[in-house]
Motif scaffolding. Structure first.
Motif, short mmCIF file in Angstrom:
data_model
loop_
_atom_site.label_atom_id
_atom_site.label_comp_id
_atom_site.label_asym_id
_atom_site.label_seq_id
_atom_site.Cartn_x
_atom_site.Cartn_y
_atom_site.Cartn_z
N SER A 1 41.26 32.91 42.53
CA SER A 1 40.17 32.81 41.56
C SER A 1 40.06 31.36 41.11
O SER A 1 40.88 30.51 41.47
CB SER A 1 40.47 33.70 40.34
OG SER A 1 41.63 33.23 39.66
N CYS B 1 29.57 38.07 37.81
CA CYS B 1 30.91 37.70 38.23
C CYS B 1 31.91 38.51 37.42
O CYS B 1 31.54 39.30 36.55
CB CYS B 1 31.16 36.21 38.07
SG CYS B 1 31.28 35.68 36.34
N PHE C 1 31.61 35.70 42.16
CA PHE C 1 30.23 35.38 41.78
C PHE C 1 29.26 35.97 42.81
O PHE C 1 29.52 35.97 44.01
CB PHE C 1 30.03 33.87 41.72
CG PHE C 1 30.51 33.26 40.44
CD1 PHE C 1 29.67 33.11 39.36
CD2 PHE C 1 31.83 32.84 40.32
CE1 PHE C 1 30.10 32.56 38.17
CE2 PHE C 1 32.29 32.28 39.13
CZ PHE C 1 31.42 32.14 38.06
#
Length: 294
Positions: free
Chosen positions: A153, A189, A262
């Motif tokens: 991430s 997201c 996203f």
């Protein structure tokens, strides 16, 4: 209840039950929607069915355990509700293209190399930049220990204990608006936070002269404190005069926020916009012109 709130409640329930049996029939009680309607909403907003989301998250958590624990593969399989090591191996290989044992050996060796680079936290992350009012008080890099799906991430966090509500930074990027002109665009997201003063995702549409013509930064629905992964979205119209689209994750004050997954998609006009610059947000008439009301 807004659809996004229903999705967030379901994700919260799932995140709390990832290592337990999840009963899909219980979910309508959480939101008040029927099972059919809830399934449609969830797929519409996340791009996944509820079952596929649960499977994806369990596999992501299992991938982390493979790298950062010494638990056996069969123990990890049972921990995340797979009925056998064989079933776990098949599912894992479909997502990560490697069987669990080989994935563990490969990723553990890569993790050791990554740890040697930790002194240089503000590494260049392809496509992204660290910006904002006080970027010197924050750091941004990738995190392969905490992620929602896949392998890593993006994480933004304050590095100065004195970071206050007036200081902020954002991890962000921009792209041309040409492909989305005349369309309603949803950016979504997943975020996870730790002791965050205030944070959220944001998106804006600028015209060719750099003026902002559509904007939302979740100011009235921001994320605070410590929260598990959940789904957040912004919906803006991209006018014909739109020239560029910017988006990112904003952190105000101190704390830490992780972002993952996203997604951009065109949506129909019946999906409400979250634009903060609409005229409807202004009152129809001026008020308290003589200051007589407190």
């Amino acid at each position: 209840m807004e659809y996004s709130q229903a999705t967030q409640r379901i994700i919260t329930y799932i995140e709390e039950q990832l290592m337990e049996e999840i009963v899909l029939e219980c979910m309508p009680n959480i939101t008040g929607y029927s099972k059919f309607h809830l399934s449609r909403i969830f797929k519409q907003e996340t791009g996944l069915t509820i079952g596929a989301y649960i499977r994806m998250r369990r596999l992501a958590m299992a991938a982390s355990c493979l790298i950062y624990s010494n638990a056996s593969i069969i123990t990890i399989a049972f921990k995340f509700q797979f009925q056998s090591q064989e079933a776990f191996t098949r599912a894992f290989k479909e997502v990560y293209a490697l069987p669990p044992g080989k994935y563990r050996r490969l990723m553990q060796s890569l993790a050791m190399l990554e740890e040697e680079k930790l002194m240089e936290l503000n590494e260049q992350v392809t496509g992204w930049v660290l910006s904002g009012g006080n970027p010197e008080l924050y750091q941004f890099h990738t995190d392969d220990k905490v992620f929602h799906s896949g392998k890593r991430s993006g994480v933004l966090f304050s590095t100065h204990a004195a970071a206050n509500n007036g200081q902020f930074a954002t991890m962000m990027q921009g792209f041309q608006a040409a492909e989305y002109k005349g369309k309603r665009l949803r950016m979504s997201c997943y975020l996870k936070t730790a002791e965050a003063t205030k944070c959220g995702v944001w998106m804006r549409i600028d015209n060719v002269t750099g003026d902002t013509i559509q904007f939302d930064n979740m100011d009235q629905r921001s994320v605070t404190g410590t929260t598990e992964w959940n789904h957040y979205s912004i919906v803006l119209d991209v006018p014909e005069e739109g020239d560029s689209i910017y988006f990112g994750v904003l952190l105000i004050g101190s704390g830490k926020v992780w972002a993952d997954g996203f997604r951009f998609e065109e949506v129909y006009d019946n999906v409400p916009t979250t634009n903060m610059l609409t005229q409807e947000r202004l009152p129809k008439q001026p008020a308290n012109l003589d200051f007589s009301m407190e």
